[in-house]
Design a protein around this motif. Sequence first.
Motif, PDB file in Angstrom:
ATOM      1  N   ASN A   1      31.339  60.057  -2.051  1.00  0.00           N
ATOM      2  CA  ASN A   1      31.814  58.658  -2.128  1.00  0.00           C
ATOM      3  C   ASN A   1      30.637  57.683  -2.174  1.00  0.00           C
ATOM      4  O   ASN A   1      30.618  56.662  -1.480  1.00  0.00           O
ATOM      5  N   THR A   2      29.690  58.013  -3.012  1.00  0.00           N
ATOM      6  CA  THR A   2      28.444  57.233  -3.080  1.00  0.00           C
ATOM      7  C   THR A   2      28.141  56.840  -4.516  1.00  0.00           C
ATOM      8  O   THR A   2      28.346  57.629  -5.444  1.00  0.00           O
ATOM      9  N   VAL A   3      27.662  55.630  -4.679  1.00  0.00           N
ATOM     10  CA  VAL A   3      27.206  55.145  -5.978  1.00  0.00           C
ATOM     11  C   VAL A   3      25.726  54.812  -5.863  1.00  0.00           C
ATOM     12  O   VAL A   3      25.261  54.369  -4.810  1.00  0.00           O
ATOM     13  N   TYR A   4      25.005  55.046  -6.942  1.00  0.00           N
ATOM     14  CA  TYR A   4      23.564  54.823  -6.971  1.00  0.00           C
ATOM     15  C   TYR A   4      23.219  53.832  -8.081  1.00  0.00           C
ATOM     16  O   TYR A   4      23.939  53.709  -9.074  1.00  0.00           O
ATOM     17  N   LEU A   5      22.109  53.157  -7.890  1.00  0.00           N
ATOM     18  CA  LEU A   5      21.551  52.329  -8.949  1.00  0.00           C
ATOM     19  C   LEU A   5      20.065  52.647  -9.032  1.00  0.00           C
ATOM     20  O   LEU A   5      19.296  52.266  -8.158  1.00  0.00           O
ATOM     21  N   GLN A   6      19.702  53.374 -10.067  1.00  0.00           N
ATOM     22  CA  GLN A   6      18.293  53.673 -10.319  1.00  0.00           C
ATOM     23  C   GLN A   6      17.704  52.523 -11.105  1.00  0.00           C
ATOM     24  O   GLN A   6      18.182  52.205 -12.196  1.00  0.00           O
ATOM     25  N   MET A   7      16.684  51.908 -10.547  1.00  0.00           N
ATOM     26  CA  MET A   7      16.081  50.731 -11.167  1.00  0.00           C
ATOM     27  C   MET A   7      14.637  51.052 -11.518  1.00  0.00           C
ATOM     28  O   MET A   7      13.816  51.289 -10.627  1.00  0.00           O
ATOM     29  N   ASN A   8      14.350  51.082 -12.815  1.00  0.00           N
ATOM     30  CA  ASN A   8      13.004  51.367 -13.306  1.00  0.00           C
ATOM     31  C   ASN A   8      12.411  50.126 -13.969  1.00  0.00           C
ATOM     32  O   ASN A   8      13.132  49.192 -14.311  1.00  0.00           O
ATOM     33  N   SER A   9      11.134  50.146 -14.170  1.00  0.00           N
ATOM     34  CA  SER A   9      10.431  49.045 -14.847  1.00  0.00           C
ATOM     35  C   SER A   9      10.853  47.697 -14.278  1.00  0.00           C
ATOM     36  O   SER A   9      11.212  46.770 -15.011  1.00  0.00           O
ATOM     37  N   LEU A  10      10.799  47.587 -12.987  1.00  0.00           N
ATOM     38  CA  LEU A  10      11.276  46.376 -12.324  1.00  0.00           C
ATOM     39  C   LEU A  10      10.416  45.170 -12.665  1.00  0.00           C
ATOM     40  O   LEU A  10       9.191  45.283 -12.853  1.00  0.00           O
ATOM     41  N   LYS A  11      11.093  44.035 -12.742  1.00  0.00           N
ATOM     42  CA  LYS A  11      10.450  42.772 -13.089  1.00  0.00           C
ATOM     43  C   LYS A  11      10.650  41.782 -11.940  1.00  0.00           C
ATOM     44  O   LYS A  11      11.623  41.901 -11.174  1.00  0.00           O
ATOM     45  N   PRO A  12       9.802  40.792 -11.844  1.00  0.00           N
ATOM     46  CA  PRO A  12       9.996  39.783 -10.786  1.00  0.00           C
ATOM     47  C   PRO A  12      11.380  39.141 -10.831  1.00  0.00           C
ATOM     48  O   PRO A  12      11.953  38.823  -9.776  1.00  0.00           O
ATOM     49  N   GLU A  13      11.946  39.000 -12.015  1.00  0.00           N
ATOM     50  CA  GLU A  13      13.275  38.391 -12.122  1.00  0.00           C
ATOM     51  C   GLU A  13      14.398  39.292 -11.631  1.00  0.00           C
ATOM     52  O   GLU A  13      15.550  38.865 -11.571  1.00  0.00           O
ATOM     53  N   ASP A  14      14.071  40.526 -11.276  1.00  0.00           N
ATOM     54  CA  ASP A  14      15.064  41.414 -10.658  1.00  0.00           C
ATOM     55  C   ASP A  14      15.175  41.170  -9.159  1.00  0.00           C
ATOM     56  O   ASP A  14      16.042  41.754  -8.498  1.00  0.00           O
ATOM     57  N   THR A  15      14.316  40.337  -8.631  1.00  0.00           N
ATOM     58  CA  THR A  15      14.352  40.018  -7.206  1.00  0.00           C
ATOM     59  C   THR A  15      15.680  39.377  -6.840  1.00  0.00           C
ATOM     60  O   THR A  15      16.084  38.380  -7.443  1.00  0.00           O
ATOM     61  N   ALA A  16      16.376  39.960  -5.874  1.00  0.00           N
ATOM     62  CA  ALA A  16      17.703  39.481  -5.486  1.00  0.00           C
ATOM     63  C   ALA A  16      18.220  40.329  -4.330  1.00  0.00           C
ATOM     64  O   ALA A  16      17.621  41.363  -3.993  1.00  0.00           O
ATOM     65  N   VAL A  17      19.329  39.893  -3.774  1.00  0.00           N
ATOM     66  CA  VAL A  17      20.100  40.758  -2.877  1.00  0.00           C
ATOM     67  C   VAL A  17      21.127  41.484  -3.738  1.00  0.00           C
ATOM     68  O   VAL A  17      21.857  40.848  -4.511  1.00  0.00           O
ATOM     69  N   TYR A  18      21.150  42.791  -3.623  1.00  0.00           N
ATOM     70  CA  TYR A  18      22.045  43.621  -4.426  1.00  0.00           C
ATOM     71  C   TYR A  18      23.234  44.052  -3.571  1.00  0.00           C
ATOM     72  O   TYR A  18      23.072  44.540  -2.442  1.00  0.00           O
ATOM     73  N   TYR A  19      24.414  43.878  -4.140  1.00  0.00           N
ATOM     74  CA  TYR A  19      25.655  44.168  -3.433  1.00  0.00           C
ATOM     75  C   TYR A  19      26.448  45.250  -4.159  1.00  0.00           C
ATOM     76  O   TYR A  19      26.579  45.223  -5.386  1.00  0.00           O
ATOM     77  N   CYS A  20      27.005  46.131  -3.380  1.00  0.00           N
ATOM     78  CA  CYS A  20      27.912  47.152  -3.891  1.00  0.00           C
ATOM     79  C   CYS A  20      29.341  46.608  -3.807  1.00  0.00           C
ATOM     80  O   CYS A  20      29.697  45.920  -2.841  1.00  0.00           O
ATOM     81  N   ASN A  21      30.136  46.919  -4.805  1.00  0.00           N
ATOM     82  CA  ASN A  21      31.524  46.449  -4.887  1.00  0.00           C
ATOM     83  C   ASN A  21      32.376  47.604  -5.380  1.00  0.00           C
ATOM     84  O   ASN A  21      32.035  48.212  -6.408  1.00  0.00           O
ATOM     85  N   ALA A  22      33.454  47.928  -4.653  1.00  0.00           N
ATOM     86  CA  ALA A  22      34.236  49.111  -4.995  1.00  0.00           C
ATOM     87  C   ALA A  22      35.721  48.803  -4.998  1.00  0.00           C
ATOM     88  O   ALA A  22      36.230  48.110  -4.114  1.00  0.00           O
ATOM     89  N   LEU A  23      36.414  49.355  -5.986  1.00  0.00           N
ATOM     90  CA  LEU A  23      37.869  49.265  -6.076  1.00  0.00           C
ATOM     91  C   LEU A  23      38.440  50.535  -5.475  1.00  0.00           C
ATOM     92  O   LEU A  23      38.315  51.614  -6.068  1.00  0.00           O
ATOM     93  N   ILE A  24      39.047  50.403  -4.314  1.00  0.00           N
ATOM     94  CA  ILE A  24      39.460  51.568  -3.525  1.00  0.00           C
ATOM     95  C   ILE A  24      40.943  51.523  -3.244  1.00  0.00           C
ATOM     96  O   ILE A  24      41.494  50.473  -2.913  1.00  0.00           O
ATOM     97  N   SER A  25      41.571  52.669  -3.388  1.00  0.00           N
ATOM     98  CA  SER A  25      42.985  52.764  -3.056  1.00  0.00           C
ATOM     99  C   SER A  25      43.150  53.422  -1.693  1.00  0.00           C
ATOM    100  O   SER A  25      42.511  54.428  -1.401  1.00  0.00           O
ATOM    101  N   ILE A  26      43.993  52.806  -0.891  1.00  0.00           N
ATOM    102  CA  ILE A  26      44.333  53.336   0.432  1.00  0.00           C
ATOM    103  C   ILE A  26      45.848  53.286   0.533  1.00  0.00           C
ATOM    104  O   ILE A  26      46.434  52.202   0.446  1.00  0.00           O
ATOM    105  N   MET A  27      46.436  54.448   0.699  1.00  0.00           N
ATOM    106  CA  MET A  27      47.890  54.561   0.631  1.00  0.00           C
ATOM    107  C   MET A  27      48.312  54.029  -0.736  1.00  0.00           C
ATOM    108  O   MET A  27      47.925  54.572  -1.751  1.00  0.00           O
TER     109      MET A  27
END
Length: 119
Positions: A76-102
Amino acid sequence: QVQLVESGGGVVQPGGLLRLSCAASGSIGSINALRWYRQAPGKQRELVAAIISGGSTNYADSVKGRFTISRDNAKNTVYLQMNSLKPEDTAVYYCNALISIMYALNWYWGQGTKVTVSS
């Protein structure tokens, strides 16, 4: 109760790489879609990458060819591999998931992990 916990953020030099992780826990029925958003200081939150249950992915134009989203269904894990990072990639990164319960389907957010790209 569902929790999304991100990890992997940090400080990296331009051209460097980072791998973000987001683990979902709780009474999860299924995870239908997973997204990574980011929010830079003074800017609106923007969609960076998404992956759906069938495995299809899409990316913001600004990260295409540099970032890769993937998922491990068993963990139940998602990854984000980030290569060749640039200064404009600076940010807070948030995970967002569509989950079904019942029989309910809802979007959930993680608390965010900070990425700083600077020399």
